[in-house]
Write a protein that holds these residues in place. Structure first.
Motif, short mmCIF file in Angstrom:
data_model
loop_
_atom_site.label_atom_id
_atom_site.label_comp_id
_atom_site.label_asym_id
_atom_site.label_seq_id
_atom_site.Cartn_x
_atom_site.Cartn_y
_atom_site.Cartn_z
N SER A 137 -14.51 -18.51 -7.86
CA SER A 137 -14.90 -19.06 -6.86
C SER A 137 -15.12 -18.32 -5.62
O SER A 137 -16.37 -18.27 -5.14
CB SER A 137 -14.08 -20.32 -6.33
OG SER A 137 -13.06 -20.11 -5.96
N LEU A 151 -21.96 -23.76 -7.13
CA LEU A 151 -21.05 -24.29 -6.20
C LEU A 151 -21.14 -25.80 -5.97
O LEU A 151 -20.16 -26.51 -5.80
CB LEU A 151 -20.76 -23.17 -5.03
CG LEU A 151 -20.01 -22.14 -5.40
CD1 LEU A 151 -20.11 -21.34 -4.08
CD2 LEU A 151 -18.70 -22.04 -5.84
N SER A 166 -14.49 -24.98 -5.02
CA SER A 166 -15.92 -24.87 -4.67
C SER A 166 -16.03 -25.09 -3.36
O SER A 166 -16.77 -24.48 -2.77
CB SER A 166 -16.87 -25.88 -5.50
OG SER A 166 -16.46 -25.73 -6.98
#
Length: 280
Positions: A137, A151, A166
């Motif tokens: 991430s 995302l 995210s």
């Protein structure tokens, strides 16, 4: 063995100045002793761009410590490691968790040059390796705009950990993630709120409906568990909105509601986000 390891270590201290010794160090990668192999791998990793081709070959070595040194060194090269992108993508599925995590870091360090890795980084986020999820991430946030849609999509993933990571990654992107504001606001409100029944996939930044502060009283709102995974997602969404700054002003209604009636730590995160957005 001690002499071979010491020689490799001494060469490593020289960095790129020892590039003429590269063939000897490459042979040492297949030494019978694990410590010699690891020390040689570390020495090669310190040689910078001159070692790029060798580092790519090291990604397929049988010794995990050699592979770990390879991804570490490629990560230090940043965008200069672009020729190794495909090999690093393959390393995201390395059986050694540290090698896989190092590959994610190296791809992130390429920035926008690593855009082709977005689908595989997104897949890595959905795996069982928590560290890899977090680093993947982070890598997506470093890649920037090419990864933002991915995302945002992950904000509605079934796994709350993926949703939370995210949100964190979007926050890292700052003002460039302004288009994610309505989707973060959706996460902030929580799944149990009647005002958030519209799925994220059907929302657009202009179509999102902000809640009416008179629609529900605090007594009518469900009491959230401050330790729950869903609460963690909401906290990270609030923090991300704060990092986006004034461009997240469209979420102020939701943040004020969270600051007024949310449980801790959501209340505190919302209050801080409001201050950041308003520039206080």
């Amino acid at each position: 063995m001690v002499d071979r390891q010491r020689a490799a270590k001494d060469l490593g201290r020289l960095g790129w100045l020892a590039r003429d010794a590269m063939p000897a160090l490459v042979r040492a990668l297949d030494d019978e002793n694990a410590k010699v192999r690891e020390t040689a791998a570390h020495a090669i990793g310190g040689m910078g761009p001159d070692a790029l081709g060798t580092l790519v070959l090291m990604l397929g070595h049988a010794d995990k410590y050699v592979r770990r040194n390879a991804v570490w060194a490629l990560g230090k090269l940043g965008p200069l490691a672009r020729p190794a992108l495909e090999d690093l993508c393959n390393s995201l599925k390395d059986p050694d968790p540290r090698t896989a995590s190092g590959a994610a870091q190296a791809l992130g360090n390429m920035g926008a040059d690593g855009a082709e890795s977005v689908p595989l980084l997104a897949e890595a986020m959905r795996g069982t390796n928590i560290v890899l999820c977090r680093l993947a991430s982070k890598a997506l946030s470093q890649i920037g705009a090419p990864a933002l849609a991915t995302l945002i999509a992950h904000l509605q993933h079934a796994d709350p950990f993926v949703r939370a990571e995210s949100a964190i990654a979007i926050g890292w992107m700052g003002v460039s993630a302004r288009s994610a504001v309505p989707f973060l606001a959706r996460v902030l409100r929580g799944p149990e709120c009647p005002l958030t029944r519209t799925p994220i996939s059907s929302l657009t930044p202009t179509a999102i409906e902000m809640p009416n502060s008179e629609a529900l009283t605090p007594a009518q709102l469900p009491v959230p568990d401050p330790t729950s995974s869903e609460m963690t997602c909401r906290v990270h969404a609030a923090q991300a909105l704060g990092r986006i700054g004034s461009a997240a002003s469209g979420a102020l209604v939701d943040l004020r509601e969270a600051a007024r009636s949310g449980a801790e730590p959501l209340r505190q995160a919302a209050q801080q986000a409001i201050r950041l957005i308003q520039g206080a």
